[in-house]
Design a protein around this motif. Structure first.
Motif, mmCIF file in Angstrom:
data_model
loop_
_atom_site.group_PDB
_atom_site.id
_atom_site.type_symbol
_atom_site.label_atom_id
_atom_site.label_comp_id
_atom_site.label_asym_id
_atom_site.label_seq_id
_atom_site.Cartn_x
_atom_site.Cartn_y
_atom_site.Cartn_z
ATOM 1 N N ASP A 90 80.816 37.446 16.380
ATOM 2 C CA ASP A 90 81.066 37.690 14.958
ATOM 3 C C ASP A 90 79.864 37.360 14.079
ATOM 4 O OD1 ASP A 90 83.648 38.572 15.387
ATOM 5 O OD2 ASP A 90 84.469 36.546 15.389
ATOM 6 N N ASP A 91 78.657 37.449 14.637
ATOM 7 C CA ASP A 91 77.459 37.171 13.850
ATOM 8 C C ASP A 91 77.186 38.260 12.821
ATOM 9 O OD1 ASP A 91 77.128 34.989 15.423
ATOM 10 O OD2 ASP A 91 75.586 35.858 16.708
ATOM 11 N N PHE A 92 77.857 39.412 12.974
ATOM 12 C CA PHE A 92 77.562 40.562 12.127
ATOM 13 C C PHE A 92 78.680 40.815 11.113
ATOM 14 C CE2 PHE A 92 75.487 41.316 16.229
ATOM 15 C CZ PHE A 92 74.178 41.526 15.818
ATOM 16 N N GLU A 93 78.281 41.378 9.978
ATOM 17 C CA GLU A 93 79.241 41.886 8.995
ATOM 18 C C GLU A 93 79.439 43.364 9.317
ATOM 19 O OE1 GLU A 93 79.164 43.102 4.303
ATOM 20 O OE2 GLU A 93 78.018 41.319 4.899
ATOM 21 N N LYS A 94 80.632 43.718 9.818
ATOM 22 C CA LYS A 94 80.850 45.058 10.372
ATOM 23 C C LYS A 94 81.769 45.891 9.482
ATOM 24 C CE LYS A 94 81.940 42.640 13.999
ATOM 25 N NZ LYS A 94 82.413 42.143 15.288
ATOM 26 N N HIS A 95 81.397 47.161 9.277
ATOM 27 C CA HIS A 95 82.165 48.073 8.428
ATOM 28 C C HIS A 95 82.309 49.423 9.125
ATOM 29 C CE1 HIS A 95 81.333 45.521 4.793
ATOM 30 N NE2 HIS A 95 80.243 45.251 5.483
ATOM 31 N N TYR A 96 83.411 50.094 8.816
ATOM 32 C CA TYR A 96 83.589 51.486 9.242
ATOM 33 C C TYR A 96 83.472 52.338 7.992
ATOM 34 C CZ TYR A 96 85.669 55.636 11.420
ATOM 35 O OH TYR A 96 85.898 56.905 11.910
ATOM 36 N N LEU A 97 82.517 53.269 7.973
ATOM 37 C CA LEU A 97 82.203 54.025 6.761
ATOM 38 C C LEU A 97 82.667 55.473 6.912
ATOM 39 C CD1 LEU A 97 80.705 53.271 4.106
ATOM 40 C CD2 LEU A 97 78.669 54.349 5.085
ATOM 41 N N PHE A 98 83.596 55.882 6.015
ATOM 42 C CA PHE A 98 84.085 57.262 6.019
ATOM 43 C C PHE A 98 83.047 58.166 5.360
ATOM 44 C CE2 PHE A 98 88.143 55.182 6.762
ATOM 45 C CZ PHE A 98 88.795 56.085 7.590
ATOM 46 N N LYS A 106 69.682 42.212 16.723
ATOM 47 C CA LYS A 106 69.196 40.825 16.708
ATOM 48 C C LYS A 106 67.679 40.769 16.621
ATOM 49 C CE LYS A 106 73.129 38.425 18.659
ATOM 50 N NZ LYS A 106 73.680 37.561 19.714
ATOM 51 N N ASN A 107 67.005 41.687 17.321
ATOM 52 C CA ASN A 107 65.543 41.714 17.261
ATOM 53 C C ASN A 107 65.037 41.976 15.849
ATOM 54 O OD1 ASN A 107 65.257 41.208 19.966
ATOM 55 N ND2 ASN A 107 64.881 43.332 20.565
ATOM 56 N N LYS A 108 65.759 42.789 15.101
ATOM 57 C CA LYS A 108 65.341 43.143 13.745
ATOM 58 C C LYS A 108 65.956 42.241 12.680
ATOM 59 C CE LYS A 108 64.306 47.949 14.787
ATOM 60 N NZ LYS A 108 62.874 47.702 14.783
ATOM 61 N N GLY A 109 66.823 41.310 13.102
ATOM 62 C CA GLY A 109 67.429 40.390 12.155
ATOM 63 C C GLY A 109 68.414 41.043 11.202
ATOM 64 N N ILE A 110 69.076 42.124 11.646
ATOM 65 C CA ILE A 110 70.032 42.848 10.798
ATOM 66 C C ILE A 110 71.427 42.252 10.982
ATOM 67 C CG2 ILE A 110 71.103 45.091 10.338
ATOM 68 C CD1 ILE A 110 68.535 46.378 11.441
ATOM 69 N N LYS A 111 72.073 41.929 9.890
ATOM 70 C CA LYS A 111 73.413 41.316 9.937
ATOM 71 C C LYS A 111 74.521 42.271 9.495
ATOM 72 C CE LYS A 111 72.204 37.151 11.255
ATOM 73 N NZ LYS A 111 72.635 36.638 12.573
ATOM 74 N N LYS A 112 74.171 43.226 8.631
ATOM 75 C CA LYS A 112 75.184 44.126 8.071
ATOM 76 C C LYS A 112 75.133 45.464 8.819
ATOM 77 C CE LYS A 112 75.587 44.135 3.527
ATOM 78 N NZ LYS A 112 75.437 44.530 2.101
ATOM 79 N N VAL A 113 76.270 45.854 9.407
ATOM 80 C CA VAL A 113 76.294 47.015 10.294
ATOM 81 C C VAL A 113 77.396 47.977 9.858
ATOM 82 C CG1 VAL A 113 76.373 47.773 12.685
ATOM 83 C CG2 VAL A 113 75.570 45.472 12.160
ATOM 84 N N PHE A 114 77.025 49.252 9.678
ATOM 85 C CA PHE A 114 77.985 50.281 9.291
ATOM 86 C C PHE A 114 78.104 51.327 10.407
ATOM 87 C CE2 PHE A 114 76.739 48.391 5.351
ATOM 88 C CZ PHE A 114 77.864 48.448 4.557
ATOM 89 N N PHE A 115 79.321 51.501 10.908
ATOM 90 C CA PHE A 115 79.602 52.497 11.934
ATOM 91 C C PHE A 115 80.094 53.761 11.230
ATOM 92 C CE2 PHE A 115 79.808 48.385 13.847
ATOM 93 C CZ PHE A 115 79.241 48.556 15.110
ATOM 94 N N LEU A 116 79.370 54.854 11.408
ATOM 95 C CA LEU A 116 79.659 56.065 10.661
ATOM 96 C C LEU A 116 80.790 56.858 11.310
ATOM 97 C CD1 LEU A 116 76.032 57.323 9.831
ATOM 98 C CD2 LEU A 116 77.434 55.614 8.637
ATOM 99 N N ALA A 117 81.728 57.283 10.457
ATOM 100 C CA ALA A 117 82.800 58.150 10.950
ATOM 101 C C ALA A 117 82.172 59.467 11.435
ATOM 102 C CB ALA A 117 83.795 58.405 9.817
ATOM 103 N N ARG A 118 82.682 60.085 12.524
ATOM 104 C CA ARG A 118 83.895 59.669 13.200
ATOM 105 C C ARG A 118 83.606 59.010 14.546
ATOM 106 N NH1 ARG A 118 87.619 64.925 13.091
ATOM 107 N NH2 ARG A 118 85.648 66.014 13.391
#
Length: 616
Positions: A283-291, A256-268
Motif C-alpha cells: 500500500d505504498d502507492f495512492e491508486k486510482h481507476y480513471l474513467f 519505485k525506481n522513479k519515486g512515483i507514489k500516485k498511480v492512475f490505471f486507465l479504463a478499461r
C-alpha cells in the motif's frame, strides 16, 4: 540422467553434492545481485553497499589466506559502517538468499535416484552462510535425506584448497575412491576432488537466468495445476497469470525506481491490471481507476492543437476506417458538417484509403475545424473530473498500450490549462504508431519500446493485440464524455459490447489473479529484472496456438476500426475462396484463423510471409 553419471553413482557408496549451481539455482544472474535487494531492505544506497559488501568479504578472505569467511565476520564490519544491527543484517541477507533459491530439477532427479539406490549422501559447499540458513534452503527445496553437511564457513576449510574434501573423507569413514562428488566448478568440484582421490563429475547444466526462470515457472505450474479447473481457468492460471504478474512486478519496480507514489490505471484495460496490482503490491502507492478513453480525452484535447499534424496524432484517421465512422470519433454529428461539400453520401461510405488525395485532405480539414469548435464544450467537465480525481503533480498512468495518444491528450489538456503535472506512462508495449507521440510524453514499455524490438516480436504481439485486449476487458462500456450527477462528475458510458462474454473473461482473470497470489506467496519479487520471461507462455500461445485455445477463443467478439462486430478467428470453408479471404481480412487474430482453418503448425510464419508479400 547421463549414462556416465548413473554408472559412477552405481559404483560408489557415497555421493557428495555441491549446492549452488548444482543442487540449487538462484533466480539472479550473479550471486552478488542478492546484495542489491539486501541494500533495498536495509534502506541503504544499493551501489555503495554492494561494493562494500563484496570488498569486505574479499579482504577477510585474503587475510585468512586458505580459510573461509563466515557471514558473522562480514557483518561485524558492515554494521559499524552503516549503523545497522549485526543480527538484523545477517537475517536480512539470509532471508533474501532463501527467497532467490530453487531446486535444480535435473540434479534433484539425480539426488532422488541416489536415495532410491540407498546411497549415503553428503552435501559439500564453499559458502559463508550459516549452517541453519543452508539447512533451511535445502529443506525448502526438497533436499531432506542427507547424512552429513560440510560447509566451508563451519570448518574453516574450502573445497578449492582440497581441505574440505579431507574432512569429508575423515568424517564419513569411507575410502575416497568409493565417494563421488558432483559439482559445477572445474577447479574446486572436479580437479580438487580427483586430486583427493574421489571420483568426480563436472555438472555443466546451469542454464542462463532466462531459462532458469522458465524452468522455475514450469515446475511451479506443474505442481500447482488442479484437475477440476475448466479450460478458461487453466488458461488464466497458466498463460494469462504469468503475463500479468510479470507486468505488475515490472510496474512496481519502475514506479519505485522513479519515486512515483500516485498511480492512475486507465479504463478499461487498467481495471484488470489494477486488480492484480492491488493484490500483489504493498500500500505504498495512492491508486486510482480513471474513467477515460481515446474519445473522452482526444475530443477536448483538440482544443489545444493548432496544426493538422497534431490533430491527426490525437485522432489518427486510418485508411481502413470509413469516413462516416470517423465523424463520431472526433465528437461530431453529420449535421455539424452540412456546410462542407466533401461529405457526399458516396464519400461517407468510403474508407479513407479509397479517397483521392484532395478529397481526403478536405475531409480531414473539415473534421479538424469543426471538431475544434465543439471541443470546448466537453473541456470544462473533463477538467473538473480530472481535478476531482486528483490528477495533478507527479504521477503515473498505466495502460495496456499501445501508441500513447491518450497519454499525450491528457498531458496537453492539463498543461494547456495550467495544471502542474508530471506524467510518466507505463504500457505493456509501445507499438509502431508511438513515434508520433514519443517527443510529447514520457513512457516505457514492459515488453519493448517501439524503437528497440525485432520485427518478428513486434509482429507477434501485433498479431495478438485483439486477443490481449479481450483478455484484459473491463466490466463496463467505454467512456464517451462526462456529466454531473448529484454534485459529482461521473463518466457517461457506451453500452457494454462484451456483456455476453465477460463472465468467461472474468473466469480467466480470476484464475490469473490466483496465479499471481500463489506465485508471489512462494517467490516474492525474486524475478525482478527478468519479469519479461514470464510473458513467454503468452508469446507461445500467440505464435503456436493449440486447438483448444482457438476452439474456445476463436468465436470471441471484437470490434474493428469501423465498430463492426466481428470474431477473432472465424471458422470457414477454405474451398469458398472469396468468403475465406473476407473471413481472413475480418479476423482479429489472423494467426489463429490460419491455424483453425488450414491446420498449419507454422501459422505465424505463414502470416509473416503473407504480410511481406502483400504489405511489402
Amino acid at each position: 540422467m547421463d549414462k556416465k553419471l548413473k554408472s559412477l553413482i552405481d559404483r560408489c557408496q557415497v555421493v557428495s553434492f555441491d549446492i549452488f549451481d548444482t543442487l540449487i539455482f538462484r533466480k539472479c544472474t550473479h550471486p552478488t545481485d542478492v546484495f542489491d535487494d539486501v541494500a533495498l531492505q536495509l534502506e541503504i544506497e544499493s551501489a555503495i553497499f554492494k561494493e562494500d559488501r563484496i570488498q569486505i568479504e574479499q579482504r577477510i578472505r585474503k587475510q585468512k589466506k586458505k580459510g573461509e569467511v563466515c557471514i558473522e565476520e562480514i557483518y561485524d564490519k558492515l554494521h559499524r559502517k552503516y549503523d545497522i544491527g549485526k543480527e538484523h543484517g545477517i537475517h536480512t541477507e539470509e532471508t533474501i538468499e532463501m527467497g532467490v533459491c530453487y531446486a535444480n530439477p535435473e540434479i534433484k532427479a539425480v539426488y532422488d535416484y541416489c536415495i532410491m539406490q540407498g546411497k549415503k549422501i553428503c552435501i559439500t559447499t564453499d559458502m559463508y552462510l550459516t549452517e541453519a540458513c543452508i539447512s533451511e534452503i535445502l529443506a525448502k527445496n526438497g533436499y531432506y535425506c542427507y547424512d552429513k553437511l560440510f560447509i566451508s564457513s563451519i570448518y574453516g576449510k574450502r573445497k578449492g584448497t582440497g581441505q574440505l574434501f579431507d574432512i569429508l573423507i575423515e568424517k564419513i569413514g569411507v575410502p575416497a575412491y568409493k565417494i563421488l562428488h558432483i559439482g559445477d566448478n572445474f577447479l574446486s568440484d572436479f580437479l580438487m576432488a580427483k586430486r583427493k582421490g574421489l571420483k568426480s563429475y563436472l555438472y555443466k547444466g546451469k542454464p542462463k537466468i532466462e531459462n532458469q526462470i522458465e524452468l522455475l515457472l514450469n515446475e511451479f505450474l506443474k505442481n500447482s495445476n488442479k484437475a477440476n479447473r475448466d479450460f478458461y481457468e487453466m488458461f488464466g492460471y497458466n498463460i494469462l497469470g504469468p503475463a500479468i504478474y510479470g507486468y505488475v512486478i515490472w510496474l512496481n519496480r519502475q514506479l519505485k525506481n522513479k519515486g512515483i507514489k500516485k498511480v492512475f490505471f486507465l479504463a478499461r484495460e487498467g481495471q484488470f491490471i489494477k486488480r492484480v496490482f492491488d493484490t500483489i503490491v504493498s500500500d505504498d502507492f495512492e491508486k486510482h481507476y480513471l474513467f477515460v478513453s481515446r474519445r473522452s480525452l482526444a475530443v477536448p484535447a483538440i482544443s489545444t492543437v493548432s496544426t493538422m499534424e497534431d490533430f491527426l496524432a490525437l485522432r489518427p484517421m486510418y485508411n481502413r476506417v470509413k469516413v462516416k465512422n470517423q465523424i463520431a470519433k472526433v465528437g461530431l454529428n453529420i449535421s455539424d458538417l452540412k456546410d462542407w461539400h466533401c461529405f457526399s453520401e458516396d464519400n461517407l461510405n468510403k474508407v479513407f484509403g479509397e479517397l483521392d488525395a484532395i478529397t481526403k485532405k478536405n475531409i480531414q480539414e473539415a473534421l479538424f475545424v469543426e471538431s475544434k469548435k465543439k471541443s470546448y464544450c466537453e473541456l470544462d467537465l473533463l477538467l473538473k473530473y480530472l481535478n476531482q480525481e486528483h490528477v495533478a503533480g507527479m504521477l503515473a498512468v498505466i495502460d495496456l498500450g499501445w501508441n500513447g495518444s491518450m497519454q499525450r491528450a491528457l498531458v496537453q489538456l492539463l498543461k494547456d490549462n495550467n495544471v502542474d503535472v508530471d506524467i510518466y506512462g507505463f504500457f505493456m508495449a509501445q507499438r509502431d504508431g508511438f513515434y508520433k507521440n514519443a517527443s510529447h510524453i514520457k513512457n516505457m514499455g514492459f515488453l519493448f519500446n517501439y524503437d528497440a524490438v525485432s520485427a518478428q516480436e513486434n509482429l507477434l504481439l501485433n498479431s495478438g493485440t485483439n486477443l490481449l485486449e479481450l483478455l484484459f476487458s473491463a466490466d463496463h462500456g467505454s467512456t464517451i464524455r462526462y456529466t454531473i450527477l448529484q454534485d459529482k462528475i461521473v463518466p457517461e458510458l457506451e453500452d457494454y459490447e462484451y456483456a455476453h462474454v465477460y463472465p468467461v473473461i472474468r473466469r480467466c482473470q480470476d484464475a490469473a489473479l490466483k496465479f499471481a497470489k500463489d506465485f508471489h506467496s512462494k517467490y516474492g519479487f525474486a524475478v525482478c529484472g527478468y519479469e519479461k520471461e514470464l510473458f513467454k507462455p503468452m508469446y507461445r500461445t500467440l505464435k503456436r496456438p493449440d486447438r483448444k485455445v482457438i476452439q474456445y477463443f476463436g468465436n470471441m467478439p471484437y470490434s474493428d476500426m469501423n465498430e463492426t462486430k466481428l470474431v477473432l478467428a472465424k471458422k470457414c470453408s477454405i474451398f469458398k475462396l472469396k468468403d475465406c479471404i473476407k473471413a481472413f481480412n475480418d479476423s482479429g487474430w489472423k494467426v489463429g484463423f490460419i491455424k483453425r482453418n488450414f491446420k498449419i503448425r507454422y501459422s505465424f510464419e505463414i502470416y509473416w510471409l503473407l504480410r511481406k508479400l502483400f504489405n511489402g
